[in-house]
Design a protein around this motif. Structure first.
Motif, PDB file in Angstrom:
ATOM      1  N   GLY A 222      21.398  31.740 -11.075  1.00 41.85           N
ATOM      2  CA  GLY A 222      20.975  32.989 -11.701  1.00 41.85           C
ATOM      3  C   GLY A 222      20.337  32.746 -13.053  1.00 41.85           C
ATOM      4  O   GLY A 222      19.433  31.908 -13.188  1.00 41.85           O
ATOM      5  N   PRO A 223      20.824  33.425 -14.098  1.00 36.26           N
ATOM      6  CA  PRO A 223      20.213  33.281 -15.426  1.00 36.26           C
ATOM      7  C   PRO A 223      20.405  31.909 -16.053  1.00 36.26           C
ATOM      8  O   PRO A 223      19.750  31.575 -17.038  1.00 36.26           O
ATOM      9  CB  PRO A 223      20.920  34.368 -16.251  1.00 36.26           C
ATOM     10  CG  PRO A 223      22.217  34.610 -15.550  1.00 36.26           C
ATOM     11  CD  PRO A 223      21.915  34.416 -14.091  1.00 36.26           C
ATOM     12  N   VAL A 225      19.604  29.102 -14.715  1.00 35.87           N
ATOM     13  CA  VAL A 225      18.591  28.129 -14.285  1.00 35.87           C
ATOM     14  C   VAL A 225      17.580  27.868 -15.398  1.00 35.87           C
ATOM     15  O   VAL A 225      17.306  26.716 -15.758  1.00 35.87           O
ATOM     16  CB  VAL A 225      17.896  28.586 -12.988  1.00 35.87           C
ATOM     17  CG1 VAL A 225      16.767  27.617 -12.625  1.00 35.87           C
ATOM     18  CG2 VAL A 225      18.906  28.677 -11.849  1.00 35.87           C
ATOM     19  N   ALA A 249      16.244  33.547  -9.778  1.00 33.18           N
ATOM     20  CA  ALA A 249      16.008  33.063 -11.132  1.00 33.18           C
ATOM     21  C   ALA A 249      14.517  33.055 -11.414  1.00 33.18           C
ATOM     22  O   ALA A 249      13.699  32.865 -10.506  1.00 33.18           O
ATOM     23  CB  ALA A 249      16.577  31.665 -11.316  1.00 33.18           C
TER      24      ALA A 249
END
Length: 330
Positions: A222-223, A225, A249
């Motif tokens: 998710g965030p 990456v 992402a």
């Protein structure tokens, strides 16, 4: 041997309370399989996802949860030559671990290290297969390199710290409390960053004098990456093994290209039996000697009786553990 035996079944999708004991027929091993009388089983986050309806077993695999076991072989398929009845083994399975008897492809079995209890042995397969394959085979971590391990206090994290240190890497970790960070330092991490109170991107930059790390093992995605890519050195490798933060992402591909970075990702459960057998063989030759020598050892947080599987799931979901949550089946 009984015709029927206890299992822990998922009565419906939901919280830990949906786990219920049942009696089912004892499975019969196929040509290249062994039947193990289970002494202990590991509890892992994929089990929680299966219980809640978000991680169905692969086609043809039992609906009984449980991905790793230890115990004693009690029956052999016709094509099994390496193992014998009475051998103590631990094994990676695609399902069926929460049971008194479990069928296992013979190539996915490994000997219980000398002096290990069955609880300790059952804590090995899921995390050691995952870390070895993703950190050392796919991300090619080497001696002298630096690695950032997210979730350092988890079963995966505590395994990754020890293996990375044993093979000569310098280890940084993230964890959610100061106490967990301290536990990671005791296991061999050089620095541990509390992601709840600080920015690990800035902390990695400071710890590496702006260079970044060579490899990142990430179970968040998710965030994380894009933030992970900021933490990587030129030529760095990001290995994604879970999606706790989300499956999507947004990243800057120009940065990826310019800094010659690699993103790799895998999940273990659906891989072919032959591929898992190859990983097992590599573990046996490269890692099992370290276990036998006592240089590395699984970290066990809590042990629950077999009929308290629901409590074991609740414990894992609380997220306060350091290391593995286990079921004692004996």
């Amino acid at each position: 041997m009984p015709d029927r035996a206890r299992v822990i079944a998922i009565s419906r999708f939901g919280g830990p309370e949906v786990l219920v004991p049942e009696y089912r027929d004892v499975p019969v091993p196929g040509m290249s399989e062994v039947l193990v009388q289970v002494a202990a089983a590991g509890v892992n986050r994929p089990d929680l996802r299966q219980r809640s309806g978000h991680y169905p077993p692969p086609p043809g695999v039992t609906d009984i949860p449980g991905l790793e076991i230890s115990g004693t072989i009690v029956a052999l398929g016709a094509d099994v030559g390496e193992w014998s009845v009475g051998d103590r083994v631990c094994a990676l399975v695609a399902g069926g671990g929460y049971a008194e008897f479990c069928v296992v492809p013979s190539g996915q079995c490994l000997p219980v290290p000398e002096q290990f209890s069955h609880i300790e042995a059952a804590a090995l397969p899921e995390t050691f297969f995952t870390v070895w394959h993703n950190l050392f085979e796919r991300a090619a971590l080497k001696a002298g390199e630096t690695v950032l391990i997210h979730g350092g206090a988890s079963g995966i994290g505590t395994t990754a710290i020890q293996l990375a240190r044993a093979f000569g890497a310098d280890v940084f970790v993230t964890a959610g409390t100061d106490e967990k960070c301290e536990s990671c330092l005791v296991l061999g991490a050089r620095e541990a960053f509390n992601y709840r109170t600080g920015d690990f991107v800035a902390q990695v930059a400071q710890a590496t004098s702006g260079r970044g790390v060579d490899v990142i093992l990430d179970m968040v995605a998710g965030p994380y990456v894009a933030r992970n890519l900021t933490c990587l050195a030129i030529g760095g490798r990001l290995s994604i093994i879970a999606l706790q933060g989300g499956r999507s992402a947004e990243i800057d591909l120009e940065t990826l290209m310019r800094r010659r970075m690699t993103i790799t990702a895998s999940t273990l459960r659906p891989q072919p039996v032959l591929d898992k057998a190859r990983i097992a063989a590599s573990l046996r030759s490269q890692v099992w000697p370290l276990l036998e020598q006592g240089r590395i050892k699984p970290v066990v947080h809590a042990i629950f009786p077999f009929d308290q599987a629901a409590a074991a799931h609740a414990e894992l979901e609380r997220g306060e553990h350091v290391g593995k949550v286990m079921l004692s089946v004996e």
